[in-house]
Design a protein around this motif. Structure first.
Motif, PDB file in Angstrom:
ATOM      1  N   LEU A  69       0.769  -1.067   0.140  1.00  0.00           N
ATOM      2  CA  LEU A  69      -0.123   0.037  -0.107  1.00  0.00           C
ATOM      3  C   LEU A  69       0.861   1.154  -0.011  1.00  0.00           C
ATOM      4  CD1 LEU A  69      -2.874  -0.990   2.744  1.00  0.00           C
ATOM      5  CD2 LEU A  69      -2.910  -1.253   0.077  1.00  0.00           C
ATOM      6  N   PHE A  70       1.960   1.356   0.900  1.00  0.00           N
ATOM      7  CA  PHE A  70       2.802   2.344   0.900  1.00  0.00           C
ATOM      8  C   PHE A  70       4.049   1.899   1.932  1.00  0.00           C
ATOM      9  CE2 PHE A  70      -0.451   2.992   4.206  1.00  0.00           C
ATOM     10  CZ  PHE A  70       0.122   2.745   5.342  1.00  0.00           C
ATOM     11  N   PRO A  71       5.281   2.813   1.822  1.00  0.00           N
ATOM     12  CA  PRO A  71       6.199   2.467   2.510  1.00  0.00           C
ATOM     13  C   PRO A  71       6.074   3.370   3.793  1.00  0.00           C
ATOM     14  CG  PRO A  71       6.835   4.207   0.973  1.00  0.00           C
ATOM     15  CD  PRO A  71       5.177   3.715   0.630  1.00  0.00           C
ATOM     16  N   ALA A  72       6.803   2.720   4.780  1.00  0.00           N
ATOM     17  CA  ALA A  72       6.659   3.473   6.073  1.00  0.00           C
ATOM     18  C   ALA A  72       8.058   3.299   7.060  1.00  0.00           C
ATOM     19  CB  ALA A  72       5.659   2.825   6.910  1.00  0.00           C
ATOM     20  N   HIS A  73       8.290   4.189   7.899  1.00  0.00           N
ATOM     21  CA  HIS A  73       9.386   4.151   8.709  1.00  0.00           C
ATOM     22  C   HIS A  73       9.224   3.713  10.166  1.00  0.00           C
ATOM     23  CE1 HIS A  73      12.697   5.976   6.409  1.00  0.00           C
ATOM     24  NE2 HIS A  73      11.774   6.995   5.902  1.00  0.00           N
ATOM     25  N   VAL A  74       9.845   2.617  10.774  1.00  0.00           N
ATOM     26  CA  VAL A  74       9.638   2.424  11.996  1.00  0.00           C
ATOM     27  C   VAL A  74      10.005   3.500  13.015  1.00  0.00           C
ATOM     28  CG1 VAL A  74      10.181   0.531  13.962  1.00  0.00           C
ATOM     29  CG2 VAL A  74       9.867   0.043  11.280  1.00  0.00           C
ATOM     30  N   MET A  75       8.981   4.032  13.842  1.00  0.00           N
ATOM     31  CA  MET A  75       9.534   5.164  14.662  1.00  0.00           C
ATOM     32  C   MET A  75       9.807   4.503  16.012  1.00  0.00           C
ATOM     33  SD  MET A  75       9.195   7.765  12.830  1.00  0.00           S
ATOM     34  CE  MET A  75       9.417   8.852  14.204  1.00  0.00           C
ATOM     35  N   GLN A  98       7.294  -2.114   4.236  1.00  0.00           N
ATOM     36  CA  GLN A  98       6.208  -2.040   3.119  1.00  0.00           C
ATOM     37  C   GLN A  98       5.138  -2.340   3.850  1.00  0.00           C
ATOM     38  OE1 GLN A  98       6.774  -0.571  -0.132  1.00  0.00           O
ATOM     39  NE2 GLN A  98       9.029  -0.502   0.435  1.00  0.00           N
ATOM     40  N   VAL A  99       3.983  -1.587   3.941  1.00  0.00           N
ATOM     41  CA  VAL A  99       2.904  -1.705   4.520  1.00  0.00           C
ATOM     42  C   VAL A  99       1.699  -2.491   3.591  1.00  0.00           C
ATOM     43  CG1 VAL A  99       0.834  -0.713   5.418  1.00  0.00           C
ATOM     44  CG2 VAL A  99       2.843   0.072   6.167  1.00  0.00           C
ATOM     45  N   SER A 111      -0.898  -2.884  11.431  1.00  0.00           N
ATOM     46  CA  SER A 111      -0.558  -3.349   9.997  1.00  0.00           C
ATOM     47  C   SER A 111       0.274  -4.308   9.733  1.00  0.00           C
ATOM     48  CB  SER A 111       0.113  -2.004   9.619  1.00  0.00           C
ATOM     49  OG  SER A 111      -0.583  -0.664   9.804  1.00  0.00           O
ATOM     50  N   VAL A 112      -0.076  -4.906   8.624  1.00  0.00           N
ATOM     51  CA  VAL A 112       0.786  -6.104   8.238  1.00  0.00           C
ATOM     52  C   VAL A 112       1.871  -5.592   7.394  1.00  0.00           C
ATOM     53  CG1 VAL A 112       1.040  -8.288   6.748  1.00  0.00           C
ATOM     54  CG2 VAL A 112      -1.143  -7.739   8.264  1.00  0.00           C
ATOM     55  N   VAL A 113       3.190  -5.522   7.748  1.00  0.00           N
ATOM     56  CA  VAL A 113       4.331  -5.240   6.940  1.00  0.00           C
ATOM     57  C   VAL A 113       5.143  -6.176   6.567  1.00  0.00           C
ATOM     58  CG1 VAL A 113       4.111  -2.927   8.497  1.00  0.00           C
ATOM     59  CG2 VAL A 113       5.474  -4.881   9.200  1.00  0.00           C
ATOM     60  N   ARG A 114       6.009  -5.746   5.617  1.00  0.00           N
ATOM     61  CA  ARG A 114       7.015  -6.500   5.064  1.00  0.00           C
ATOM     62  C   ARG A 114       8.147  -5.731   4.904  1.00  0.00           C
ATOM     63  NH1 ARG A 114       4.716  -8.785  -0.098  1.00  0.00           N
ATOM     64  NH2 ARG A 114       5.325  -6.672  -0.949  1.00  0.00           N
ATOM     65  N   VAL A 115       9.328  -6.814   5.183  1.00  0.00           N
ATOM     66  CA  VAL A 115      10.735  -6.007   5.152  1.00  0.00           C
ATOM     67  C   VAL A 115      11.501  -6.353   4.049  1.00  0.00           C
ATOM     68  CG1 VAL A 115      10.907  -6.064   7.967  1.00  0.00           C
ATOM     69  CG2 VAL A 115      11.723  -7.950   6.685  1.00  0.00           C
ATOM     70  N   ALA A 116      12.600  -5.766   3.705  1.00  0.00           N
ATOM     71  CA  ALA A 116      13.289  -5.872   2.456  1.00  0.00           C
ATOM     72  C   ALA A 116      13.663  -7.547   2.265  1.00  0.00           C
ATOM     73  CB  ALA A 116      14.602  -4.991   2.829  1.00  0.00           C
ATOM     74  N   GLY A 118      11.905  -9.661   2.889  1.00  0.00           N
ATOM     75  CA  GLY A 118      10.698 -10.830   2.722  1.00  0.00           C
ATOM     76  C   GLY A 118      10.012 -11.206   3.680  1.00  0.00           C
ATOM     77  N   GLU A 119      10.377 -11.069   4.634  1.00  0.00           N
ATOM     78  CA  GLU A 119       9.608 -11.507   6.079  1.00  0.00           C
ATOM     79  C   GLU A 119       8.429 -10.651   6.430  1.00  0.00           C
ATOM     80  OE1 GLU A 119      10.287 -12.176  11.014  1.00  0.00           O
ATOM     81  OE2 GLU A 119      11.767 -11.327   9.756  1.00  0.00           O
ATOM     82  N   ALA A 120       7.342 -11.065   6.868  1.00  0.00           N
ATOM     83  CA  ALA A 120       6.017 -10.107   7.087  1.00  0.00           C
ATOM     84  C   ALA A 120       5.625 -10.394   8.324  1.00  0.00           C
ATOM     85  CB  ALA A 120       4.999 -10.502   5.840  1.00  0.00           C
ATOM     86  N   GLY A 121       4.932  -9.665   9.015  1.00  0.00           N
ATOM     87  CA  GLY A 121       4.141 -10.221  10.144  1.00  0.00           C
ATOM     88  C   GLY A 121       3.245  -8.452  10.524  1.00  0.00           C
TER      89      GLY A 121
END
Length: 131
Positions: A69-75, A98-99, A111-116, A118-121
């Motif tokens: 949907l969109f990229p996001a930064h972990v705060m 990536q959200v 949100s379900v996110v995916r890291v570079a 490929g892991e998602a959670g």
């Protein structure tokens, strides 16, 4: 015979009274403990169902071919990963993700996110900022 009767009355009656009170207390404690055990079992069952629901949610939205949907930064980092359960993903502050999906209903805080890699959670929305 009268002396024996007095001794029995003097010692046996109080001892039997204490035994009756102890037995009643043991029955009351058993009833309390079993209610507590039932509550703990229900919490465990509910927790397991929630974890299974979240894992299914992640699996349904996390295929590698799915466009984000969109990229996001972990705060902020989640320090208690047990709170996220097996569906959670451990991220570090400053990481870009990536959200893939926004939670609704009972999952509206995640949100379900995916890291570079490929892991998602799942990850708390409050800890993410739109890039």
């Amino acid at each position: 015979a009268a002396g024996r009767l007095q001794r029995v009355a003097r010692y046996a009656l109080p001892v039997s009274g204490v035994a009756c009170i102890g037995y009643g207390a043991a029955l009351a404690w058993h009833g309390y403990a079993s209610e507590e055990a039932q509550l703990l079992a229900r919490w465990d069952r509910d927790s397991q169902q929630l974890n299974e629901h979240r894992v299914r949610w992640v699996q349904s939205v996390a295929p590698a071919t799915r466009a984000p949907l969109f990229p996001a930064h972990v705060m902020a980092e989640v320090h208690n990963m047990d709170a996220l359960g097996p569906a959670g993903v451990k991220l570090q502050k400053g990481q870009v993700v990536q959200v893939l999906a926004e939670g609704t209903g009972s999952e509206q805080g995640f949100s379900v996110v995916r890291v570079a890699g490929g892991e998602a959670g799942i990850y708390p929305k409050q800890y993410l900022r739109l890039e």
